[in-house]
Design a protein around this motif. Structure first.
Motif, PDB file in Angstrom:
ATOM      1  N   PRO A 135       0.807  -1.233   0.000  1.00 18.02           N
ATOM      2  CA  PRO A 135       0.000   0.000   0.000  1.00 18.02           C
ATOM      3  C   PRO A 135       0.837   1.279   0.000  1.00 18.02           C
ATOM      4  O   PRO A 135       0.449   2.270  -0.636  1.00 18.02           O
ATOM      5  N   ASN A 136       1.967   1.277   0.691  1.00 16.96           N
ATOM      6  CA  ASN A 136       2.809   2.474   0.730  1.00 16.96           C
ATOM      7  C   ASN A 136       3.369   2.794  -0.651  1.00 16.96           C
ATOM      8  O   ASN A 136       3.400   3.960  -1.071  1.00 16.96           O
ATOM      9  N   LEU A 137       3.810   1.763  -1.362  1.00 13.53           N
ATOM     10  CA  LEU A 137       4.321   1.965  -2.715  1.00 13.53           C
ATOM     11  C   LEU A 137       3.206   2.425  -3.638  1.00 13.53           C
ATOM     12  O   LEU A 137       3.402   3.337  -4.456  1.00 13.53           O
ATOM     13  N   ARG A 138       2.034   1.833  -3.511  1.00 15.54           N
ATOM     14  CA  ARG A 138       0.902   2.221  -4.355  1.00 15.54           C
ATOM     15  C   ARG A 138       0.547   3.686  -4.144  1.00 15.54           C
ATOM     16  O   ARG A 138       0.313   4.425  -5.098  1.00 15.54           O
ATOM     17  N   ARG A 139       0.541   4.115  -2.892  1.00 19.48           N
ATOM     18  CA  ARG A 139       0.234   5.518  -2.606  1.00 19.48           C
ATOM     19  C   ARG A 139       1.311   6.447  -3.151  1.00 19.48           C
ATOM     20  O   ARG A 139       1.009   7.513  -3.705  1.00 19.48           O
ATOM     21  N   ALA A 140       2.570   6.042  -3.017  1.00 24.77           N
ATOM     22  CA  ALA A 140       3.671   6.893  -3.493  1.00 24.77           C
ATOM     23  C   ALA A 140       3.625   7.070  -5.008  1.00 24.77           C
ATOM     24  O   ALA A 140       3.865   8.172  -5.523  1.00 24.77           O
ATOM     25  N   LEU A 141       3.300   6.014  -5.731  1.00 21.28           N
ATOM     26  CA  LEU A 141       3.269   6.081  -7.190  1.00 21.28           C
ATOM     27  C   LEU A 141       2.019   6.794  -7.713  1.00 21.28           C
ATOM     28  O   LEU A 141       2.039   7.321  -8.826  1.00 21.28           O
ATOM     29  N   ALA A 142       0.969   6.812  -6.905  1.00 21.55           N
ATOM     30  CA  ALA A 142      -0.293   7.416  -7.348  1.00 21.55           C
ATOM     31  C   ALA A 142      -0.527   8.790  -6.749  1.00 21.55           C
ATOM     32  O   ALA A 142      -1.568   9.400  -7.022  1.00 21.55           O
ATOM     33  N   ASP A 143       0.414   9.296  -5.973  1.00 25.64           N
ATOM     34  CA  ASP A 143       0.233  10.568  -5.281  1.00 25.64           C
ATOM     35  C   ASP A 143       0.282  11.739  -6.258  1.00 25.64           C
ATOM     36  O   ASP A 143       1.358  12.165  -6.694  1.00 25.64           O
ATOM     37  N   ALA A 144      -0.894  12.271  -6.604  1.00 25.39           N
ATOM     38  CA  ALA A 144      -0.960  13.362  -7.574  1.00 25.39           C
ATOM     39  C   ALA A 144      -0.327  14.644  -7.034  1.00 25.39           C
ATOM     40  O   ALA A 144       0.035  15.533  -7.817  1.00 25.39           O
ATOM     41  N   ALA A 145      -0.177  14.750  -5.716  1.00 19.35           N
ATOM     42  CA  ALA A 145       0.437  15.941  -5.123  1.00 19.35           C
ATOM     43  C   ALA A 145       1.956  15.917  -5.239  1.00 19.35           C
ATOM     44  O   ALA A 145       2.604  16.961  -5.132  1.00 19.35           O
ATOM     45  N   ALA A 146       2.528  14.746  -5.458  1.00 17.57           N
ATOM     46  CA  ALA A 146       3.985  14.623  -5.588  1.00 17.57           C
ATOM     47  C   ALA A 146       4.401  14.988  -7.004  1.00 17.57           C
ATOM     48  O   ALA A 146       3.676  14.720  -7.969  1.00 17.57           O
ATOM     49  N   PRO A 147       5.562  15.615  -7.171  1.00 19.36           N
ATOM     50  CA  PRO A 147       6.034  15.944  -8.521  1.00 19.36           C
ATOM     51  C   PRO A 147       6.158  14.689  -9.391  1.00 19.36           C
ATOM     52  O   PRO A 147       6.547  13.619  -8.898  1.00 19.36           O
ATOM     53  N   VAL A 148       5.796  14.830 -10.649  1.00 19.87           N
ATOM     54  CA  VAL A 148       5.901  13.691 -11.571  1.00 19.87           C
ATOM     55  C   VAL A 148       7.331  13.159 -11.600  1.00 19.87           C
ATOM     56  O   VAL A 148       7.556  11.944 -11.637  1.00 19.87           O
TER      57      VAL A 148
END
Length: 271
Positions: A135-148
């Protein structure tokens, strides 16, 4: 991606044209270029509506595409987009969906040419399972707030040098441009396209004159029986063939042309 009505018919017709365009293209560059155009159309809704306006002529839309993209993308990308905007789409969103599909097919065709298509299909599946179980990896890769750039750096850290280049290219596309999909669903979608690509062979036929529908059907049936796979024909008209035809399936060439027989005679005489 499921298409209905006009869009489904347009997609089928365009796949025929795309196979011809892709035959002599740098497939990795073609995929990247199409993904860039998809990103542009997803951002510029007005442009997307312009290109799918049923009241506008194909010539007018093609001229707009050439003005916008000439010199910025490869000729293969340009010709694919011109062909796509000339088709009829039920929904404006079906145009970028179709172009993304062609980009994926180009990446998969490159993997197939390198003997890595099975690896790509397997790697997309396995990465999907890794993401699903973390789940942590999934959130990190899908985090729209994080820079591409940060999300892509994470993908590179996880996959670069550990997977086929096409796998990395496709996962980067999904992470940078999810297009309303979860990463899991995108990986499944691309994996299905890989499976479809693996089940179909492409035969490039060189002939001096166009084949009739009956000839195409008979040749397709013979190749299917010979190779045990469905076969797609790409017919290349070449006046230098002189007579007969040649068929290339992967690295194997079946040559019945007059020019081919003459070349064989020359080789034997030289030997």
């Amino acid at each position: 991606m499921t298409m209905m009505g006009m869009s489904r018919a347009s997609l089928a017709e365009l796949e025929e044209r795309f196979n011809g365009i892709a035959g002599s293209a740098d497939l990795t560059e073609l995929a990247d270029g199409l993904f860039a155009v998809v990103s542009l159309l997803d951002r510029e809704h007005r442009l997307r509506r312009t290109f799918t306006d049923l009241s506008a002529t194909a010539e007018r839309k093609a001229a707009t595409v050439r003005t916008l993209l000439s010199g910025r993308v490869s000729e293969a990308v340009l010709e694919t987009v011109v062909a796509a905007v000339g088709a009829k789409w039920s929904r404006a969103g079906d145009l970028p969906d179709a172009l993304e599909r062609f980009g994926v097919i180009a990446a998969l065709a490159q993997a197939e040419a390198q003997g890595q298509l099975d690896d790509v299909e397997d790697e997309l599946f396995r990465f999907g399972r890794v993401v699903d179980g973390n789940p942590n990896l999934r959130r990190a890769l899908a985090d729209a707030a994080a820079p591409v750039e940060a999300r892509l750096a994470l993908v590179d850290q996880l996959l670069s040098g550990k997977t086929a280049p096409a796998t990395l290219q496709l996962v980067r596309q999904l992470v940078a441009h999810p297009r309303g999909r979860s990463l899991d669903r995108g990986l499944e979608e691309f994996g299905r396209l890989a499976a479809l690509q693996r089940r179909r062979l492409v035969a490039v036929v060189r002939t001096a004159v166009p084949l009739t529908d009956g000839q195409k059907q008979r040749l397709t049936a013979w190749l299917r029986a010979s190779y045990g796979h469905d076969v797609h024909l790409n017919v290349d008209l070449d006046p230098q063939v002189l007579g007969g035809f040649s068929v290339r399936v992967g690295d194997e060439i079946i040559d019945t042309t007059v020019a081919g027989r003459l070349e064989e005679v020359r080789r034997r005489l030289a030997g």
